[in-house]
Design a protein around this motif. Sequence first.
Motif, mmCIF file in Angstrom:
data_model
loop_
_atom_site.group_PDB
_atom_site.id
_atom_site.type_symbol
_atom_site.label_atom_id
_atom_site.label_comp_id
_atom_site.label_asym_id
_atom_site.label_seq_id
_atom_site.Cartn_x
_atom_site.Cartn_y
_atom_site.Cartn_z
ATOM 1 N N PRO A 76 0.758 -1.279 0.116
ATOM 2 C CA PRO A 76 -0.066 -0.136 0.286
ATOM 3 C C PRO A 76 0.810 1.220 -0.052
ATOM 4 O O PRO A 76 1.865 1.188 0.381
ATOM 5 C CB PRO A 76 -0.676 -0.038 1.195
ATOM 6 C CG PRO A 76 -0.167 -1.241 2.345
ATOM 7 C CD PRO A 76 0.695 -1.971 1.177
ATOM 8 N N SER A 77 0.289 2.314 -0.691
ATOM 9 C CA SER A 77 0.986 3.667 -0.624
ATOM 10 C C SER A 77 0.845 4.493 0.521
ATOM 11 O O SER A 77 -0.236 4.671 1.105
ATOM 12 C CB SER A 77 0.502 4.602 -1.768
ATOM 13 O OG SER A 77 1.184 5.766 -1.946
ATOM 14 N N ILE A 78 2.041 4.496 1.303
ATOM 15 C CA ILE A 78 2.167 5.213 2.534
ATOM 16 C C ILE A 78 2.997 6.323 2.252
ATOM 17 O O ILE A 78 4.018 6.411 1.658
ATOM 18 C CB ILE A 78 2.355 4.299 3.700
ATOM 19 C CG1 ILE A 78 3.700 3.638 3.546
ATOM 20 C CG2 ILE A 78 1.329 3.532 4.036
ATOM 21 C CD1 ILE A 78 4.329 2.739 4.713
ATOM 22 N N PRO A 79 2.849 7.523 3.355
ATOM 23 C CA PRO A 79 3.857 8.719 3.103
ATOM 24 C C PRO A 79 5.380 8.323 3.363
ATOM 25 O O PRO A 79 6.214 9.039 2.616
ATOM 26 C CB PRO A 79 3.252 9.637 4.170
ATOM 27 C CG PRO A 79 1.906 9.294 4.479
ATOM 28 C CD PRO A 79 1.836 7.753 4.106
ATOM 29 N N SER A 80 5.427 7.621 4.170
ATOM 30 C CA SER A 80 6.893 7.152 4.636
ATOM 31 C C SER A 80 7.225 5.624 4.584
ATOM 32 O O SER A 80 6.144 4.756 4.542
ATOM 33 C CB SER A 80 7.368 7.567 5.778
ATOM 34 O OG SER A 80 6.657 6.946 6.828
ATOM 35 N N GLY A 81 8.574 5.190 4.499
ATOM 36 C CA GLY A 81 8.804 3.736 4.681
ATOM 37 C C GLY A 81 8.898 2.983 3.158
ATOM 38 O O GLY A 81 8.665 3.944 2.120
ATOM 39 N N SER A 82 9.288 2.008 3.095
ATOM 40 C CA SER A 82 9.627 1.318 1.937
ATOM 41 C C SER A 82 8.463 0.747 1.306
ATOM 42 O O SER A 82 7.476 0.405 2.068
ATOM 43 C CB SER A 82 10.711 0.462 1.899
ATOM 44 O OG SER A 82 12.052 0.715 2.618
ATOM 45 N N ARG A 83 8.422 0.654 -0.073
ATOM 46 C CA ARG A 83 7.277 0.219 -0.785
ATOM 47 C C ARG A 83 7.951 -0.732 -1.681
ATOM 48 O O ARG A 83 8.686 -0.440 -2.471
ATOM 49 C CB ARG A 83 6.547 1.304 -1.582
ATOM 50 C CG ARG A 83 5.283 0.530 -2.122
ATOM 51 C CD ARG A 83 4.607 1.754 -2.973
ATOM 52 N NE ARG A 83 3.226 1.371 -3.541
ATOM 53 C CZ ARG A 83 2.460 2.263 -4.137
ATOM 54 N NH1 ARG A 83 3.288 3.344 -4.852
ATOM 55 N NH2 ARG A 83 1.347 1.760 -4.375
ATOM 56 N N TYR A 84 7.048 -2.210 -1.875
ATOM 57 C CA TYR A 84 7.941 -3.143 -2.826
ATOM 58 C C TYR A 84 6.685 -3.657 -3.778
ATOM 59 O O TYR A 84 5.742 -3.663 -3.592
ATOM 60 C CB TYR A 84 8.377 -4.447 -1.899
ATOM 61 C CG TYR A 84 9.447 -3.852 -1.091
ATOM 62 C CD1 TYR A 84 11.046 -3.892 -1.543
ATOM 63 C CD2 TYR A 84 9.417 -3.443 0.276
ATOM 64 C CE1 TYR A 84 11.806 -3.499 -0.735
ATOM 65 C CE2 TYR A 84 10.287 -3.022 1.154
ATOM 66 C CZ TYR A 84 11.871 -2.937 0.645
ATOM 67 O OH TYR A 84 12.838 -2.731 1.430
ATOM 68 N N LEU A 85 7.473 -4.385 -4.679
ATOM 69 C CA LEU A 85 6.702 -5.214 -5.696
ATOM 70 C C LEU A 85 7.358 -6.512 -5.619
ATOM 71 O O LEU A 85 8.482 -6.624 -5.732
ATOM 72 C CB LEU A 85 6.816 -4.529 -7.018
ATOM 73 C CG LEU A 85 6.401 -5.645 -8.305
ATOM 74 C CD1 LEU A 85 4.950 -5.732 -8.237
ATOM 75 C CD2 LEU A 85 6.686 -5.096 -9.678
#
Length: 426
Positions: A76-85
């Motif tokens: 999920p898209s969040i303002p901070s932190g890492s995002r992965y596929l």
Amino acid sequence: MSIIELGEVREEPASAPPVRQPRAAGRPLRCAAVLLVALVALASATPVPERVVTPVPASQGAMAYLAGDGVFVVDPSIPSGSRYLTAYAQPSSTSGGSVRRRWQVRLTRTGDVLDVRAERGLVLMLEVSAANGVFQTTAFDAETGQQRWQHPGAAQWTVDGGLLLIDTMADGPGAIRRVVPETGQMLWSEPVPPPGNPGYHLGDGQVDRFVLVQPTGEVQVHDAGTGRLLRSLDTLPGDRAAFQRVQVVGDLLLLVPPGSTRLVGYGLPGLEARWTADVPLVSYVVGCGDLLCALQQTGGIQTLDPATGAVRWSDQGQDTLADTRQGRLLVAGPEQRYAVRDAATGRVRVELGQWDLVPVPEREHPLIGVRPGADNRLVVAELDLVAGRPRILDVLPDVLGGCQAALPVLLCRRLDGSTALWRLRP
């Protein structure tokens, strides 16, 4: 991890009427009767087919996409932190087991992910920027997850195996770019005037030509392989400038002139004038069997002969066209209640009831619908337009919805917010 669920109990067919026994009763008949009883007992002892449910590691709020032989999860898209596929391999139909992680890549926070497709050795991820509505495509290696390239635009495959990236904006100039799929190298670029609504002619299901309309009224047909201009035609003589919409259906280019009260048909690729029809407030046009279906902005369907533009039948109701298959139309009425119409006459053939259509990866795949059942169960059916009936495929317990289908596999979200795969029983 796999969860084994027992199949649903289905209604048994009505018992057959009693058969009068023959008068002769010798030993062969007694042996046959004993054998028949044994076969019946054996059949009744056969277990009900089991349903294997495979959980997919996806947090609440994550998006999962069924593509090729894999499942792709976007955090999920969040303002901070890492995002992965993350790419997972589906378990095989024979081995069962859990999904296996193939690879995971960190994503840059450039926009909201709209789609993930796995095609021809690539995984193509489409994003859109919430700030300006600009699309962007990122290509990953399907085996390793290594990023190959990232460009503005949405991807369309061409008939010769290349990729077009369509970068259009409503309030400014855009572009159509041809890139090498493996490397992302740009081969050429063609500007697209605002509001950026090019049309595409398909050959074997892929783009072989694209059509642009300039504000001056000039219609241009380009080759999708080279970008070369093949033919042009001035549709607004007198140096006027006005907004016109263009759409390609089969070998017809359909133009909506200023005022939106007419539909003008031209042949492709030569742009020879074919006909003009009075169709007010056209929203879009699709092929409907052997006819054209013009959907109006205020609701309703008007069907035209593609050779002459003559109106065959029309319906000014509020039904919307959902799909077309083999001379049948699937139309949606109030509360998502679907009906099947005959494309040639518009006659309603059967009412299918209330369904939610499930996305499928290819146009040729069967139409799948779902609807809530009793006890928090989800009814899954193939909507057969030719037979005129929904064919129930399964009834799944504790499923909320949000499904995707690539039969026999179904990907859905469960009531507890988790995501899982089901392999539907034959």
